[in-house]
Design a protein around this motif. Sequence first.
Motif, PDB file in Angstrom:
ATOM      1  N   ASN A  83      50.530  39.208  32.742  1.00  0.00           N
ATOM      2  CA  ASN A  83      49.855  39.303  32.873  1.00  0.00           C
ATOM      3  C   ASN A  83      48.690  39.367  33.008  1.00  0.00           C
ATOM      4  O   ASN A  83      47.497  39.185  32.112  1.00  0.00           O
ATOM      5  CB  ASN A  83      49.665  40.233  31.372  1.00  0.00           C
ATOM      6  N   PRO A  84      47.933  39.180  34.642  1.00  0.00           N
ATOM      7  CA  PRO A  84      47.384  37.891  35.018  1.00  0.00           C
ATOM      8  C   PRO A  84      46.368  38.978  35.470  1.00  0.00           C
ATOM      9  O   PRO A  84      45.069  37.910  35.002  1.00  0.00           O
ATOM     10  CB  PRO A  84      47.872  37.590  36.556  1.00  0.00           C
ATOM     11  N   ASN A  85      46.180  40.075  35.056  1.00  0.00           N
ATOM     12  CA  ASN A  85      45.017  40.762  34.593  1.00  0.00           C
ATOM     13  C   ASN A  85      44.538  40.868  32.929  1.00  0.00           C
ATOM     14  O   ASN A  85      42.858  40.995  33.266  1.00  0.00           O
ATOM     15  CB  ASN A  85      45.094  41.902  35.010  1.00  0.00           C
ATOM     16  N   ASN A  86      45.422  39.525  31.984  1.00  0.00           N
ATOM     17  CA  ASN A  86      44.602  39.736  30.895  1.00  0.00           C
ATOM     18  C   ASN A  86      43.315  38.586  30.930  1.00  0.00           C
ATOM     19  O   ASN A  86      44.055  37.271  31.101  1.00  0.00           O
ATOM     20  CB  ASN A  86      45.834  39.288  29.140  1.00  0.00           C
ATOM     21  N   VAL A  87      42.789  38.868  29.941  1.00  0.00           N
ATOM     22  CA  VAL A  87      41.908  37.194  29.631  1.00  0.00           C
ATOM     23  C   VAL A  87      42.151  36.536  29.116  1.00  0.00           C
ATOM     24  O   VAL A  87      41.857  37.312  27.812  1.00  0.00           O
ATOM     25  CB  VAL A  87      40.265  37.812  29.832  1.00  0.00           C
ATOM     26  N   VAL A  88      43.127  35.682  29.328  1.00  0.00           N
ATOM     27  CA  VAL A  88      43.553  34.524  28.100  1.00  0.00           C
ATOM     28  C   VAL A  88      42.618  33.478  27.516  1.00  0.00           C
ATOM     29  O   VAL A  88      42.810  33.029  28.797  1.00  0.00           O
ATOM     30  CB  VAL A  88      44.818  34.326  28.357  1.00  0.00           C
TER      31      VAL A  88
END
Lengths: 247, 178, 357
Positions: A83-88
């Motif tokens: 999920n590249p839109n997550n802030v990880v």
Amino acid sequence: MAVVYEKTKLLTDKPLHYCPGCTHGIIHRLVAEALDELGVQDKTIGVAPVGCAVFAYDYFNCDMMEAAHGRAPAVATGCKRVNPNNVVFTYQGDGDLASIGAAEITHAATRGENITVIFVNNAIYGMTGGQMAPTTLPGQVTTTSPYGRDTNHCGYPIRVSEMLATLDGPAYIARVSVHDVKHIMEAKKAIKKAFQLQIEGKGFTMVEVLSSCPTNWGMTPQEALKWLQENMIPQYPLGVKKEKEAE
Amino acid sequence: MEAQFLIAGFGGQGVLLIGQLLAKAAMHDGMNVSWMPSYGPEMRGGEANCAVVISDEPIGSPLVTEPPIAVIMNKPSMLKFAPTMEQGGLMLYNSSLIDIEPDRKDITAVAIDCNGIAEKLGNARTANMVMLGAIIQRTGVISIDSAMEALKATFGPKKEHLLPINRAAMEAGAEAAK
Amino acid sequence: MGQKMLMKGNEAIAEAAIQAGCRFFFGYPITPQNQIPEYMSKRMPKVEGGCFLQAESEVAAINMVYGAAGAGARVMTSSSSPGISLKQEGISYIVGAELPCVIVNMVRGGPGLGSIQPAQSDYYQSTRGGGHGDYRMLVLAPSSVQEAVELTQQAFDLADKYRNPVLVMGDGLIGQMMEPVEMPEYVKPELPEKTWAATGWKPGCGRERAVINSLYIDPSVLEQHNRKLFAKYAVMEREECRWQEEMTDDADFVIVAYGTTARIARSAMRKLRDKGIKAGLIRPITLWPFPNAPIQKAAEHAKAFLTVEMSMGQMVDDVRLAVNGKKPVEFYGRTGGIVPTVREIVEQIENMAKEAK
């Protein structure tokens, strides 16, 4: 009545287990405030380490993963790629990141993995009871360097930020400290900036936070902050170590 | 019916391709097939071999440890595999590169001048197809037509122009094995 | 079913995984499984949402799997014996955190660097958990390329069904061999939704905050967690045990073998029948759970069992547990990458037949 102080919603109500005077609590709050101000609670996935912050998944009020010792950057990589839109982000101590996880952090950095690493450096293994860390200072007494760290025998402390700054992958690497209010405010700015850059898709960001461990250093909280300032900062100079030019 | 082949030579001689075409063609003919390459460090040393089994029954071992049919493209492979062959077996060998005969009286050995024939046809790289033609002639497990179908699928449109020379090589190999 | 293609085991497994909806692959090079990551690196960028990433180590690869599985993705990694040993840490955490994923082990000879040739010497490691702690994984052992394709696809469904990693265990031969394959049209069964995945949360969003975790510091809570895991394993034992039997009904001598070895044992069985010796074959398809039932049934009438493995004897322990002393259980094995031959197995049974007279 005006509200002058409020608990950030990015922290749960669970009481922290950290020792009295430990600066993990401050750093947790800085991370939580930065995420809150950026309005990304519903997008954030935190990855907790093995070490004193092992229970961070109980404290950060967002989806969390608990990684094996040192593997947080690999876990964060898998998560972010899905999920590249997550802030990880990962939250790791010095033993976790600079010793057993040296390979994972280096390769996440060189890949320019679009994650944020909060690296808490207190020059000692806290959770296991004060053993020598990869960032323990020369001469520093720990439970596994009872005569002081002998660099002839076990080498020198690693300056992780400077080392990773040599790589092309990272977008932003900074070292900050939390030994006084002024530096805490600067630390907050750096952490927020790192998250901001991740949100903008700039790539790997890391903030190394110099932190104290009064319990294992055998000092009062005040002495520990003073020791940090006088001994750790000369070994680990503060400042921005890497910042990719704006493209 | 079960036919077991061991096909061996240098890397780059196309021995793996001979095996794959045999297996693919037989598969399209409705047979059970397996193709098993040697793998690992010996590949880096330049040797290559594969085992092919074609059967109308489910195939047990895809390995061919005592080959009833051996296809030998270079001298080291002759020295290595001739002693392992089954009694009464058939060996087809590339006499262009092998200046000895197999040291076995209990097998049938057929010499094919693969490189010589291929060069005469104008494309030295088709020596392996000359050998495939000889295999087809001697064993009858597949036809040249089905081998060509398999080759067409392997080559794809980019190399389609090379099909005629390869067919010519197979036919010349079949002729030489008569 | 699609068209028949001649495919290498490793490549067929990779394609089957993609067909089954696997979109994330993390791996590291090691022989004899390199065609899996190579194939993935070629195909994944062309598949919508597909991601292949070469990790810095086996350890990193399995932890990337942990992260991706925790985020709810269908994810896979593959390796061969020494690399699988390195992954054991991560596998244990994945089991503890109840994450679904598929792991492929193309077993090679050991111990240590061993050899790169086919072996079955990772049986203990695979069927007893492998890493630290009490746990089990479903272990699927294909004996043909076609079966490898089918089991790989089922592995993803089983992993999701049980929230547990599934191991597909082949060997160098299954991985390197080419055989005809019909790629089945994958139909996803009804599976529980991954409401536990960490995908982003805020209060009131309709689910609990996700915490992907294997740490239970309170002993009573950890014991409860382990009991829950073992209740899951009990269901697997009841519902997922698979095997194939051939000619066991009247068999005097029953060969037990799996994977590559079972193919050779089948040829040996036919040869023995031609010679008038009543041989039969039991081929475990799931190595865990182990198919005790057909062995117990055969033990009623068979004179003896022969377990054949590419190891010094690992599965033979499970066969003996199933037979439970009722009949003799003999063992024949080759190691170091040497594959037993039909002739060797026939000789073993012939000797057993002589002794039985």
